[in-house]
Design a protein around this motif. Structure first.
Motif, PDB file in Angstrom:
ATOM      1  N   MET A 237       0.862  -1.258  -0.108  1.00 17.93           N
ATOM      2  CA  MET A 237       0.120   0.048   0.056  1.00 17.93           C
ATOM      3  C   MET A 237       0.952   1.268  -0.073  1.00 17.93           C
ATOM      4  O   MET A 237       2.067   1.120   0.397  1.00 17.93           O
ATOM      5  CB  MET A 237      -0.979   0.013   1.107  1.00 17.93           C
ATOM      6  CG  MET A 237      -0.169   0.225   2.492  1.00 17.93           C
ATOM      7  SD  MET A 237      -1.074   0.573   3.942  1.00 17.93           S
ATOM      8  CE  MET A 237       0.030   0.566   5.282  1.00 17.93           C
ATOM      9  N   LYS A 238       0.363   2.296  -0.413  1.00 20.12           N
ATOM     10  CA  LYS A 238       1.102   3.573  -0.436  1.00 20.12           C
ATOM     11  C   LYS A 238       0.832   4.347   1.015  1.00 20.12           C
ATOM     12  O   LYS A 238      -0.409   4.460   1.219  1.00 20.12           O
ATOM     13  CB  LYS A 238       0.436   4.507  -1.606  1.00 20.12           C
ATOM     14  CG  LYS A 238       1.104   5.622  -1.824  1.00 20.12           C
ATOM     15  CD  LYS A 238       0.743   6.607  -2.890  1.00 20.12           C
ATOM     16  CE  LYS A 238       0.729   6.220  -4.071  1.00 20.12           C
ATOM     17  NZ  LYS A 238       0.056   6.866  -5.469  1.00 20.12           N
ATOM     18  N   VAL A 239       1.899   4.939   1.463  1.00 19.66           N
ATOM     19  CA  VAL A 239       1.761   5.647   2.605  1.00 19.66           C
ATOM     20  C   VAL A 239       2.722   7.067   2.186  1.00 19.66           C
ATOM     21  O   VAL A 239       3.470   6.671   1.557  1.00 19.66           O
ATOM     22  CB  VAL A 239       2.135   5.082   3.971  1.00 19.66           C
ATOM     23  CG1 VAL A 239       1.581   3.957   3.741  1.00 19.66           C
ATOM     24  CG2 VAL A 239       3.626   4.754   3.873  1.00 19.66           C
ATOM     25  N   ALA A 240       2.160   8.075   3.186  1.00 17.44           N
ATOM     26  CA  ALA A 240       3.215   9.244   3.391  1.00 17.44           C
ATOM     27  C   ALA A 240       3.693   9.148   4.649  1.00 17.44           C
ATOM     28  O   ALA A 240       3.205   8.757   5.756  1.00 17.44           O
ATOM     29  CB  ALA A 240       2.579  10.293   3.211  1.00 17.44           C
ATOM     30  N   ALA A 241       5.162   8.989   4.854  1.00 14.74           N
ATOM     31  CA  ALA A 241       5.590   9.081   5.951  1.00 14.74           C
ATOM     32  C   ALA A 241       6.664  10.429   6.463  1.00 14.74           C
ATOM     33  O   ALA A 241       7.358  10.950   5.367  1.00 14.74           O
ATOM     34  CB  ALA A 241       6.687   7.754   6.115  1.00 14.74           C
TER      35      ALA A 241
ATOM     36  N   ILE B  22       6.908   9.443  -0.083  1.00 17.02           N
ATOM     37  CA  ILE B  22       5.889   8.489  -0.405  1.00 17.02           C
ATOM     38  C   ILE B  22       6.588   7.053  -0.272  1.00 17.02           C
ATOM     39  O   ILE B  22       7.405   6.841  -1.293  1.00 17.02           O
ATOM     40  CB  ILE B  22       5.061   8.679  -1.606  1.00 17.02           C
ATOM     41  CG1 ILE B  22       4.678  10.226  -1.581  1.00 17.02           C
ATOM     42  CG2 ILE B  22       3.891   7.910  -1.955  1.00 17.02           C
ATOM     43  CD1 ILE B  22       3.671  10.431  -0.404  1.00 17.02           C
ATOM     44  N   GLU B  23       6.165   6.038   0.348  1.00 16.79           N
ATOM     45  CA  GLU B  23       6.671   4.872   0.423  1.00 16.79           C
ATOM     46  C   GLU B  23       5.657   3.710   0.010  1.00 16.79           C
ATOM     47  O   GLU B  23       4.379   4.095   0.034  1.00 16.79           O
ATOM     48  CB  GLU B  23       7.127   4.691   1.840  1.00 16.79           C
ATOM     49  CG  GLU B  23       8.404   5.527   2.180  1.00 16.79           C
ATOM     50  CD  GLU B  23       8.924   5.327   3.692  1.00 16.79           C
ATOM     51  OE1 GLU B  23      10.088   5.648   3.834  1.00 16.79           O
ATOM     52  OE2 GLU B  23       8.033   4.504   4.402  1.00 16.79           O
ATOM     53  N   THR B  24       6.097   2.524  -0.001  1.00 14.41           N
ATOM     54  CA  THR B  24       5.097   1.320  -0.039  1.00 14.41           C
ATOM     55  C   THR B  24       5.289   0.631   1.000  1.00 14.41           C
ATOM     56  O   THR B  24       6.658  -0.088   1.172  1.00 14.41           O
ATOM     57  CB  THR B  24       5.513   0.606  -1.604  1.00 14.41           C
ATOM     58  OG1 THR B  24       5.146   1.461  -2.769  1.00 14.41           O
ATOM     59  CG2 THR B  24       4.498  -0.569  -1.659  1.00 14.41           C
ATOM     60  N   ARG B  25       4.474   0.103   1.698  1.00 16.65           N
ATOM     61  CA  ARG B  25       4.615  -0.707   2.899  1.00 16.65           C
ATOM     62  C   ARG B  25       3.495  -1.805   2.798  1.00 16.65           C
ATOM     63  O   ARG B  25       2.500  -1.833   2.022  1.00 16.65           O
ATOM     64  CB  ARG B  25       4.255  -0.068   4.130  1.00 16.65           C
ATOM     65  CG  ARG B  25       5.345   1.139   4.510  1.00 16.65           C
ATOM     66  CD  ARG B  25       5.077   1.740   5.923  1.00 16.65           C
ATOM     67  NE  ARG B  25       6.230   2.943   6.112  1.00 16.65           N
ATOM     68  CZ  ARG B  25       6.221   3.678   7.257  1.00 16.65           C
ATOM     69  NH1 ARG B  25       5.105   3.211   8.236  1.00 16.65           N
ATOM     70  NH2 ARG B  25       7.164   4.588   7.211  1.00 16.65           N
ATOM     71  N   ALA B  26       3.652  -2.907   3.575  1.00 15.76           N
ATOM     72  CA  ALA B  26       2.810  -3.929   3.459  1.00 15.76           C
ATOM     73  C   ALA B  26       1.396  -3.795   3.924  1.00 15.76           C
ATOM     74  O   ALA B  26       1.302  -3.107   4.998  1.00 15.76           O
ATOM     75  CB  ALA B  26       3.157  -5.049   4.373  1.00 15.76           C
ATOM     76  N   GLU B  27       0.254  -3.926   3.264  1.00 10.25           N
ATOM     77  CA  GLU B  27      -0.844  -3.900   3.858  1.00 10.25           C
ATOM     78  C   GLU B  27      -1.182  -4.585   5.164  1.00 10.25           C
ATOM     79  O   GLU B  27      -0.955  -5.925   5.283  1.00 10.25           O
ATOM     80  CB  GLU B  27      -1.997  -4.491   2.735  1.00 10.25           C
ATOM     81  CG  GLU B  27      -3.481  -4.099   2.867  1.00 10.25           C
ATOM     82  CD  GLU B  27      -4.449  -4.707   2.190  1.00 10.25           C
ATOM     83  OE1 GLU B  27      -5.315  -5.231   2.449  1.00 10.25           O
ATOM     84  OE2 GLU B  27      -4.089  -4.504   0.738  1.00 10.25           O
ATOM     85  N   PRO B  28      -1.984  -3.748   6.120  1.00  6.21           N
ATOM     86  CA  PRO B  28      -1.929  -4.465   7.471  1.00  6.21           C
ATOM     87  C   PRO B  28      -3.171  -5.539   7.436  1.00  6.21           C
ATOM     88  O   PRO B  28      -4.084  -5.534   6.486  1.00  6.21           O
ATOM     89  CB  PRO B  28      -2.422  -3.515   8.465  1.00  6.21           C
ATOM     90  CG  PRO B  28      -2.894  -2.422   7.381  1.00  6.21           C
ATOM     91  CD  PRO B  28      -2.196  -2.447   6.134  1.00  6.21           C
TER      92      PRO B  28
END
Length: 334
Positions: free
Chosen positions: A1-5, A17-23
């Motif tokens: 998923m796309k997130v802002a960090a 903007i990063e890609t992290r695992a969907e929870p």
């Protein structure tokens, strides 16, 4: 998923903007597909590093979206429900406490600048009937702060005179709630065009504080010298002196923001002499939010949304906020 960090030490250039695992939702949790968030001064303070947060923190306290899945034991929501976050997910009801005011999304824990969020079902309420995700996302911080300030703490009634400052989210919601309760509203701004927009929303009297530096006395004069019943104080130390000039003897000041200064001189003798109640207000509880949602549905109030940005343009959204040219809420829509 796309997130802002937000990377340490913060700043708009350090939002990535990063890609992290969907929870996945655990017991008692729901998985929400986030569709919208909205910007608050608190969020700006986090991304700029003024409020310490963990390196890589996902910001944004407010979120609205659709339930995708539920964990074991969840009965309050089911897939397909539209839900709205709580600023204080541990504060169910009653008064504020240290424990109840923990767990703030986007600050103490990761927030809603993410396409998916898994969190306890108790950290959400329903969305007002017929509201868009963007409209709903304006509520958890700004609207609830205004609601608690006026309806819970000041307990305004028809005929009361309420003074609001500026054209940010809290102030505009305060204007709308006060008018719905039958109050008379005096609104201030440094912009003539913004004052005209406040008039359209129902403001009874307008004061341009750039043209009238002693706007506290001007507001009091509009009441025949008696003073206003309630001030929704969003400026902090830089404006509190004028608010004390505006408020009546025995009146109420809801101290909400620090936009005009974190600290400074306060005319304590005026506060004492007027027997003024100065009440700090930081958002509210789940019970307050549920009451507010019912009131919104009955009154037909809708938020003033200035503009919307996509998640990858979150830094642009905060730059727009910092420019202080917006009227109402700035949203992110995913």
């Amino acid at each position: 998923m796309k997130v802002a960090a937000v990377k340490t030490p913060g700043g708009l250039d350090n939002i990535v903007i990063e890609t992290r695992a969907e929870p996945t939702p655990g017991p008692g949790e729901i998985l929400v597909r986030v569709h919208a968030s909205s910007l608050n001064f608190h969020d700006y303070a986090v991304v700029m590093g003024r409020i310490a947060a963990a390196d890589g923190r996902i910001p944004m306290s407010d979120g609205a979206g659709e339930v995708i899945a539920v964990g074991a034991g969840v009965t309050a929501f089911q897939p397909g429900d539209h839900v709205l976050s709580l600023f204080f997910p541990n504060w169910a009801s009653g008064g504020p406490s240290f424990e109840r005011m923990g767990g703030v999304p986007g600050d103490h824990v990761d927030g809603f600048a993410a396409e998916f969020v898994a969190a306890p079902a108790s950290a959400f309420t329903r969305v007002p009937a017929g509201w868009s995700y963007a409209e709903a996302a304006t509520l958890p911080c700004a609207a609830l702060t205004a609601w608690r300030a006026l309806m819970v703490e000041a307990r305004i009634k028809p005929g009361d005179v309420v003074l609001t400052q500026g054209t940010g989210g809290v102030s505009i919601f305060a204007l709308q709630f006060a008018k719905a309760a039958g109050a008379i509203v005096i609104s201030t701004s440094s912009s003539g065009s913004k004052l005209e927009r406040l008039k359209v929303l129902g403001a009874d009297h307008l004061v341009n504080y750039k043209e009238t530096p002693e706007w506290g006395q001007a507001a009091a004069a509009l009441t025949g010298g008696r003073g206003v019943d309630v001030v929704v104080e969003v400026g902090g130390a830089g404006t509190l002196g004028q608010s004390l000039q505006a408020v009546r003897i025995g009146g109420h000041i809801s101290l909400i923001g620090v936009l005009a200064g974190w600290a400074g001189e306060v005319p304590t003798a005026v506060a004492m002499g007027k027997n003024v109640a100065i009440k700090g207000v930081t958002v509210g509880s789940r019970a307050h939010q549920e009451d507010m949602i019912e009131a919104l549905e009955v009154t037909g109030i809708r938020p003033a949304i200035d503009s919307s940005f996509t998640l990858d343009k979150i830094a642009n959204a905060f730059a727009h906020q910092a420019a202080n040219k917006h009227f109402g809420k700035i949203c992110l829509e995913f």
